[in-house]
Write a protein that holds these residues in place. Structure first.
Motif, PDB file in Angstrom:
ATOM      1  N   ASN A 155     127.024 -20.536  96.640  1.00 32.47           N
ATOM      2  CA  ASN A 155     126.648 -19.195  95.892  1.00 32.47           C
ATOM      3  C   ASN A 155     128.180 -19.203  94.772  1.00 32.47           C
ATOM      4  OD1 ASN A 155     126.948 -16.552  94.917  1.00 32.47           O
ATOM      5  ND2 ASN A 155     126.620 -15.569  96.883  1.00 32.47           N
ATOM      6  N   ARG A 156     127.705 -19.515  93.632  1.00 33.57           N
ATOM      7  CA  ARG A 156     128.643 -19.566  92.583  1.00 33.57           C
ATOM      8  C   ARG A 156     129.480 -18.378  92.446  1.00 33.57           C
ATOM      9  NH1 ARG A 156     130.554 -17.836  88.338  1.00 33.57           N
ATOM     10  NH2 ARG A 156     129.111 -16.255  88.219  1.00 33.57           N
ATOM     11  N   GLU A 157     128.873 -16.995  92.611  1.00 34.76           N
ATOM     12  CA  GLU A 157     129.526 -15.758  92.392  1.00 34.76           C
ATOM     13  C   GLU A 157     130.816 -15.626  93.700  1.00 34.76           C
ATOM     14  OE1 GLU A 157     126.481 -16.030  90.058  1.00 34.76           O
ATOM     15  OE2 GLU A 157     126.276 -15.879  92.324  1.00 34.76           O
ATOM     16  N   GLN A 158     130.775 -16.636  94.669  1.00 40.04           N
ATOM     17  CA  GLN A 158     131.839 -16.439  95.629  1.00 40.04           C
ATOM     18  C   GLN A 158     132.669 -17.559  95.451  1.00 40.04           C
ATOM     19  OE1 GLN A 158     129.915 -16.751  99.498  1.00 40.04           O
ATOM     20  NE2 GLN A 158     129.224 -14.687  99.364  1.00 40.04           N
ATOM     21  N   THR A 159     132.220 -18.816  95.131  1.00 39.55           N
ATOM     22  CA  THR A 159     133.011 -20.059  94.695  1.00 39.55           C
ATOM     23  C   THR A 159     132.475 -20.876  93.806  1.00 39.55           C
ATOM     24  OG1 THR A 159     133.831 -20.069  97.188  1.00 39.55           O
ATOM     25  CG2 THR A 159     134.294 -22.105  95.733  1.00 39.55           C
ATOM     26  N   ALA A 160     133.341 -20.729  92.622  1.00 41.30           N
ATOM     27  CA  ALA A 160     132.696 -21.702  91.474  1.00 41.30           C
ATOM     28  C   ALA A 160     132.790 -23.004  91.513  1.00 41.30           C
ATOM     29  CB  ALA A 160     133.227 -20.841  90.049  1.00 41.30           C
ATOM     30  N   GLU A 161     133.885 -23.600  92.265  1.00 41.60           N
ATOM     31  CA  GLU A 161     134.136 -24.848  92.228  1.00 41.60           C
ATOM     32  C   GLU A 161     134.872 -25.290  93.658  1.00 41.60           C
ATOM     33  OE1 GLU A 161     138.398 -25.917  90.268  1.00 41.60           O
ATOM     34  OE2 GLU A 161     137.085 -24.963  88.843  1.00 41.60           O
ATOM     35  N   TYR A 162     134.591 -26.723  94.170  1.00 36.62           N
ATOM     36  CA  TYR A 162     135.059 -27.162  95.251  1.00 36.62           C
ATOM     37  C   TYR A 162     135.857 -28.377  94.837  1.00 36.62           C
ATOM     38  CZ  TYR A 162     132.202 -23.882  97.639  1.00 36.62           C
ATOM     39  OH  TYR A 162     131.165 -22.852  97.849  1.00 36.62           O
ATOM     40  N   ASN A 163     136.937 -28.464  95.584  1.00 40.82           N
ATOM     41  CA  ASN A 163     138.041 -29.731  95.522  1.00 40.82           C
ATOM     42  C   ASN A 163     137.495 -30.326  96.873  1.00 40.82           C
ATOM     43  OD1 ASN A 163     138.931 -29.515  92.891  1.00 40.82           O
ATOM     44  ND2 ASN A 163     140.404 -27.965  93.676  1.00 40.82           N
ATOM     45  N   VAL A 164     136.904 -31.342  96.925  1.00 43.49           N
ATOM     46  CA  VAL A 164     136.401 -32.018  98.013  1.00 43.49           C
ATOM     47  C   VAL A 164     137.348 -33.160  98.339  1.00 43.49           C
ATOM     48  CG1 VAL A 164     134.678 -33.066  99.509  1.00 43.49           C
ATOM     49  CG2 VAL A 164     134.144 -31.135  97.960  1.00 43.49           C
ATOM     50  N   THR A 165     137.995 -33.397  99.404  1.00 44.39           N
ATOM     51  CA  THR A 165     138.935 -34.474  99.780  1.00 44.39           C
ATOM     52  C   THR A 165     138.169 -35.345 100.959  1.00 44.39           C
ATOM     53  OG1 THR A 165     140.866 -33.380  98.775  1.00 44.39           O
ATOM     54  CG2 THR A 165     141.033 -35.390 100.278  1.00 44.39           C
ATOM     55  N   ILE A 166     138.114 -36.752 100.477  1.00 46.03           N
ATOM     56  CA  ILE A 166     137.207 -37.451 101.704  1.00 46.03           C
ATOM     57  C   ILE A 166     138.340 -38.388 102.133  1.00 46.03           C
ATOM     58  CG2 ILE A 166     135.506 -39.336 102.015  1.00 46.03           C
ATOM     59  CD1 ILE A 166     133.900 -37.980  99.706  1.00 46.03           C
ATOM     60  N   THR A 167     138.531 -38.375 103.501  1.00 47.42           N
ATOM     61  CA  THR A 167     139.385 -39.165 104.088  1.00 47.42           C
ATOM     62  C   THR A 167     138.896 -40.139 105.061  1.00 47.42           C
ATOM     63  OG1 THR A 167     140.781 -37.471 104.259  1.00 47.42           O
ATOM     64  CG2 THR A 167     141.439 -39.025 105.758  1.00 47.42           C
ATOM     65  N   ALA A 168     139.172 -41.471 104.725  1.00 42.95           N
ATOM     66  CA  ALA A 168     138.822 -42.599 105.494  1.00 42.95           C
ATOM     67  C   ALA A 168     139.887 -43.201 106.178  1.00 42.95           C
ATOM     68  CB  ALA A 168     138.111 -43.862 104.280  1.00 42.95           C
ATOM     69  N   THR A 169     139.634 -43.367 107.553  1.00 44.62           N
ATOM     70  CA  THR A 169     140.528 -43.775 108.545  1.00 44.62           C
ATOM     71  C   THR A 169     140.322 -44.947 109.297  1.00 44.62           C
ATOM     72  OG1 THR A 169     141.280 -41.412 108.741  1.00 44.62           O
ATOM     73  CG2 THR A 169     142.168 -42.823 110.407  1.00 44.62           C
TER      74      THR A 169
END
Length: 802
Positions: A399-413
């Motif tokens: 829902n763009r009206e709630q959240t227009a962008e996401y910063n996704v951090t992928i962690t590899a362990t």
């Protein structure tokens, strides 16, 4: 050379990736453009769908894919020795990616060795010193030759030129490399021959075989009958990688039974490559091996070092040191985005692939096992597709009206102890779709507009909000329905499409239209467009723009005035008549009050302030006139107030027959005071007439023309029946404190003048109706008016204004 397909079958996909790799085998050093195999066919793709699927590979330095046929072709030099070194098996592993839908396939191309490298010796010549006392059977290790090829193409055998003293043995070291040993077959005699010259040949197993030679120069020395002996033929040790420089590895030890200089042993690496000498150091006196560089398991996990022990003479001994490098978790995982799209429509389906991610850890074992996860609470998740590959897919509705962008951090362990990790971030932008209709700020609107407003004035503004972006959030306004007639709606109101301001197109009239309702629509510019409606109720407020209108008393159809009769015996409080008035306004503006402006006898009647009822205030006296006149003002409650006037003519009589003769023939009995007043008025009237005639004559002579004088009275007779009211009568009315009624008989020469006396203290004030122009005009016109009446037998006298 034509390539050979080892596994030309295509297995089922698991999460978009093939579970088993596609394998090919080719010889090294193929010419550029050589065919490896038909990759598209092995993947199950037809030639027609190749352009849409966009087949590509990651090993572009060595191979490429034909866009027309889907063939996997050689694009660069493939040197097995450069790629894999001394490894017995060599293969290039890479990925093949297709789009629409996105899939990834693993491809392994095995590189077959060809005999393109001949064995070679590091030194062109070897020198040996052998004591003449050496017994037959003594072995002398020689420097081995190097062959970059492997398997059958690698070095196979050593030979030496024929001679009577020496033979050659081919030995194999623990690392499976072959080295030559010179075997003494017959004792040497320095005095007979002090040196020997041999040619050493190294030959590989290729077809045809390749070979190289070196020279062996043997110097026969004096006898030293004991050679050094190592405590072990093979020394083994394990070292962890990343050990600091100077770490002691082990100590090799050799002993010699000789004494003196022949028992002094020195140690040295035997035929050590340059790379080994940069990492390890051998103390020539103690035999202690230490590190001079950093061990890296990922570069090399095993070392085999040859060590030579030499005594003070010419005797030597040899041993091997095997060093195993133990892996440490010293490499963090690497995260690579193979493909991604950062513009995501907010109506994307669940499971849509956003990115393809590859992870890699250079460590081995548990240290090289990698797990990926997302740190944030986001509507995305990772799905493992195959070895070291993940898909980033949509997990929840966007829902763009709630959240227009996401910063996704992928962690590899990884799974090392302690574990190492690395992160990679990606910003995903949610693109807008028209999924929100405009919303009005109010559920309904009510606006109050005072009547007589200026045309074109703004009466209210409606506003709707649309959280979408761009055209999807641009709102325009219009009127879609109303309870007004469609043909007149546009003449009443309009709305600005851009601002939502509602304008009045005309002046509203509360008396004609008090309320009307509109339905306004807000529509966005999306495709398809979304809209919302709201009701607007317009209440037209009243202003005091209508003066009261008197309904009773009214003039007869012929224009004559009506009158009411009052019984002579009426008691105080008797209801004589009622002034009836209405006001087109409403509310306070229509709240009417009644006031007496003039009265023939102020004390004889009372007037209800709110009802307009005229009642007798006292009984009729003998001196009271039969005819009475009331001038009544009707005022509304507006600010400023508006008013109207009404004149009431009242006659005291018990019946109509009684009042007619009194009006026509017989004057009412008067007292001496009344007769005196009569004669005074008569004299005044005669003088006034004579003066008026003189003035008229003078004006006529001066202007030489005559003017028609205004009629002093009109005489109209009509019959009247006794009803409440009785009429019609012609009458004259004045506004002075005294009212003069002139009565003229139509059938006799007798003239009677009746005077009604009004006390000056009860006369109405001059500014009672100063705000009403009609009242002002009435007051001015009634000054000094004379009324006349004519009496005749059996007829009712009419009153006419002068």
């Amino acid at each position: 050379m034509q390539s050979q397909v080892l596994f030309p079958f295509f297995l089922s996909l698991f999460y978009g990736a093939i579970s088993q790799p596609i394998q090919y085998s080719i010889p090294e050093e193929l010419a550029k453009g050589s065919l490896v195999g038909n990759l598209a066919k092995d993947l199950g793709l037809s030639v027609q769908e190749l352009p849409a699927r966009k087949l590509r590979i990651s090993a572009e330095d060595y191979f490429n894919v034909s866009a027309e046929s889907g063939d996997l072709l050689v694009s660069g030099r493939i040197d097995r020795e450069k790629i894999c070194g001394r490894k017995s098996e060599c293969a290039l592993e890479f990925e093949s990616v297709t789009e629409n839908p996105m899939n990834i396939f693993h491809v392994i191309v095995a590189i077959q060795d060809i005999n393109d490298n001949a064995p070679h010796f590091i030194a062109k010549e070897f020198e040996l010193e052998i004591c003449e006392s050496a017994l037959p059977g003594v072995k002398f290790p020689l420097d081995s030759a190097q062959d970059a090829d492997v398997a059958s193409n690698s070095l196979k055998i050593y030979t030496v030129s024929p001679n009577e003293h020496f033979s050659l043995l081919t030995k194999e070291s623990p690392d499976e490399s072959k080295y030559p040993e010179l075997l003494l077959e017959k004792p040497l005699d320095r005095e007979h021959q002090s040196s020997h010259h041999l040619i050493l040949t190294a030959m590989d197993g290729g077809e045809p075989p390749l070979s190289s030679t070196t020279h062996i120069r043997i110097k026969v020395t004096d006898a030293n009958d004991n050679a050094p002996v190592f405590s072990q033929d093979i020394y083994r040790v394990s070292l962890k990688e990343n050990m600091p420089q100077g770490t002691s590895v082990l100590r090799v030890m050799a002993t010699d039974q000789d004494e003196g200089i022949n028992a002094e042993i020195t140690y040295a690496f035997l035929n050590a490559p340059t790379s080994t000498s940069l990492i390890f150091h051998l103390n020539p006196n103690t035999g202690i091996i230490t590190t001079t560089g950093t061990l890296d398991f990922e570069e090399r996990n095993r070392y085999v070092l040859g060590v030579e022990a030499k005594d003070g003479g010419v005797h030597t001994a040899h041993c091997n040191v095997q060093i195993e490098v133990v892996d440490e978790n010293d490499n963090a995982p690497e995260v690579t985005f193979m493909s991604f799209s950062n513009q995501i429509p907010e109506d994307s389906n669940l499971g849509t692939v956003i990115a393809l991610i590859k992870v890699r850890d250079q460590d081995s074992g548990q240290n090289g096992l990698v797990t990926c996860y997302i740190q944030e609470e986001v509507p995305f998740k990772l799905e493992s597709t195959s070895k070291n590959y993940y898909k980033l897919v949509i997990d929840r509705a966007l829902n763009r009206e709630q959240t227009a962008e996401y910063n996704v951090t992928i962690t590899a362990t990884d799974r090392g102890k302690p574990p190492l990790f690395s992160t990679a971030s990606i910003t995903l932008y949610i693109t807008d779709i028209n999924d929100n209709a405009p919303v009005f700020q109010q559920a309904s609107y009510t606006v109050h507009v005072a009547e007589n407003n200026p045309p074109g004035a703004s009466i209210t503004q409606v506003s709707a909000y649309d959280p979408d972006l761009g055209p999807n959030g641009q709102v325009s306004y219009s009127i879609v329905a109303s309870d007004l007639e469609p043909q007149v709606l546009s003449s009443y109101v309009s709305v600005s499409a851009h601002s939502g301001v509602v304008f009045a197109q005309r002046a509203f009239d509360h008396e004609q239209l008090r309320v009307f309702q509109l339905t306004l629509q807000a529509r966005d510019h999306g495709s398809p467009a979304l809209s919302a409606n709201v009701s607007l109720r317009v209440l037209v407020g009243d202003r005091n723009d209508n003066a009261p209108r008197v309904l009773y008393p009214a003039l007869a159809p012929d224009g004559s005035a009506l009158f009411d009769t009052v019984p002579r015996a009426a008691e105080p409080g008797y209801l004589v008549t009622k002034v009836v008035a209405v006001d087109a306004d409403s509310g306070h503006n229509a709240w009417l009050s009644y006031h007496v402006l003039q009265a023939s006898d102020p004390g004889l009647f009372s007037l209800g302030l709110r009802t307009g009822e005229v009642r007798t205030a006292r009984a009729l006296g003998d001196r009271d006139a039969t005819r009475q006149r009331l001038l009544v003002a009707v005022r509304d409650g507006g600010q400023p107030p508006l008013s109207a006037t009404a004149t009431l003519h009242l006659i005291f009589a018990d019946s109509l027959q009684e009042v007619l003769p009194d009006l026509s023939d017989d004057p009412l009995p008067t007292d001496p005071q009344t007769e005196l007043q009569f004669y005074l008025v008569l004299a005044l009237a005669l003088i006034s007439v004579l003066f008026l005639l003189a003035v008229i004559l003078a004006i006529a002579l001066r202007l030489r023309h005559s003017f028609s004088s205004a009629a002093w009275g009109c005489f109209q007779s009509s019959l009247s029946s006794k009803s409440e009211p009785v009429g019609p009568f012609n009458y004259g009315e004045g506004t002075m404190p005294y009212s003069h009624n002139l009565c003229v008989a139509s059938h006799s020469a007798k003239t009677a003048f009746n005077f009604l006396n009004i006390a000056p203290e009860v006369a109405p004030p001059q500014d009672l109706l100063c705000d009403d122009p009609s009242v002002a005009d009435c007051a001015n016109n009634e000054d000094l008016n004379l009324s006349c009446d004519s009496s005749f037998s059996s007829h009712v006298t009419s009153f006419c204004p002068s």
